[in-house]
Enzyme design. Structure first.
Site, PDB file in Angstrom:
ATOM      1  CB  SER A  38      -0.929   0.006   1.155  1.00  0.00           C
ATOM      2  OG  SER A  38      -0.278  -0.174   2.376  1.00  0.00           O
ATOM      3  CG  HIS A 264      -0.879   4.154   4.257  1.00  0.00           C
ATOM      4  ND1 HIS A 264      -1.148   3.499   5.260  1.00  0.00           N
ATOM      5  CD2 HIS A 264      -0.336   2.940   3.311  1.00  0.00           C
ATOM      6  CE1 HIS A 264      -1.283   2.124   5.044  1.00  0.00           C
ATOM      7  NE2 HIS A 264      -1.219   1.630   4.246  1.00  0.00           N
TER       8      HIS A 264
END
Length: 285
Positions: A38, A264
């Site tokens: 990711s 993230h």
């Protein structure tokens, strides 16, 4: 003597032949394949172009491809582990190494974070914080018995990363292979922050920072020993961790305010990673 013969032959070659060869090379577009998890696919960062893998058109592979005018095959996928390089993910996504062939010129890969279960670790840390917000309950949970479970997991992941690199070289023997590390998630000074959006205990920030550094150090070693280059995305993202305010923060909190997955990179973070990759690709040819 062979080198002298080659040099003489080049000198005797017709000018038109040399010009044609140069023109052919200049027309060749780099065949670039992006692999990874990711942190490469950039879940929820606009614009999402693959709903299964949560892949963004503004992830670092896309930005690198644009800057180099490369032909990109991006198979990075959220949730990927080293096992998903050679086998399909549970949702039926093909093995990522299937995207490689002898014509591949450039490969980037970001992998290893899911192998050590870092997302699960962060979830556990968040749950433990309420019981001891001023202490280090997560560190005690994972390393309180003397053996650090995360350090052990990083060590177990090292040979898996080495195997991935061997697989890349086998399928794409002419490719330049680049291992891209993870950006700075936590404050470099270890001080942490107090926020409902970052539910971590004060004493766990420094330990989590050090675990990420261990992961990146392992990836750098495996790249060095595995015939690949390493991109340090940590150093250029220091000062833009999840504790920084909106606008300065390149890594989102547990409750993102900018489109991105929790903990993230947001679009600016992916851009910073792309710049780091470009720096290595340009500096080393």
């Amino acid at each position: 003597m062979g080198a002298a013969l080659l040099s003489a032959g080049a000198a005797l070659a017709p000018a038109g032949t040399a010009a044609a060869s140069t023109a052919t090379q200049s027309r060749h577009k780099v065949d670039y394949v992006a692999l990874g998890d990711s942190y490469a696919s950039a879940p929820l960062v606009p614009t999402q172009v693959d709903a299964t893998c949560l892949r963004s058109s503004q992830n670092y592979p896309s930005l690198v491809a644009q800057s180099r005018s490369a032909t990109l095959t991006d198979v990075s996928c959220s949730g990927a582990t080293t096992a998903d390089m050679t086998g399909p993910q549970s949702d039926g996504v093909p093995a990522q190494l299937d995207a490689l062939d002898r014509g591949t010129d450039l490969v980037t890969v970001t992998i290893g974070g899911n192998d050590i279960g870092f997302s699960t670790v962060l979830g556990t840390c968040a749950q433990l914080t309420a019981g001891n917000p001023a202490g280090s309950p997560c560190q005690s949970h994972y390393a309180g018995t003397g053996a650090d479970q995360i350090t052990d997991a990083v060590a177990r992941t090292a040979p898996k990363v080495a195997q991935v690199l061997r697989g890349i070289h086998h399928r794409a023997p002419h490719a330049r292979v680049v291992v891209v590390g993870y950006p700075d998630l936590f404050p470099e000074d270890g001080a942490g922050c107090t926020s409902s959006k970052v539910p971590l205990a004060a004493g766990d920030f420094a330990w989590l920072r050090d675990k990420e550094k261990e992961l990146n150090a392992m990836l750098a070693r495996q790249a060095r020993h595995g015939g690949a280059e390493y991109v340090n995305t940590y150093a250029p993202t220091v000062g833009h961790d999840l504790c920084k305010p909106t606008g300065e923060r390149w890594i989102e909190t547990f409750a993102p305010e900018t489109p991105a997955a929790p903990v993230h990179p947001n679009a600016t973070g992916e851009s910073a990673m792309a710049t780091a990759v470009q720096g290595v690709l340009t500096r080393h040819g």
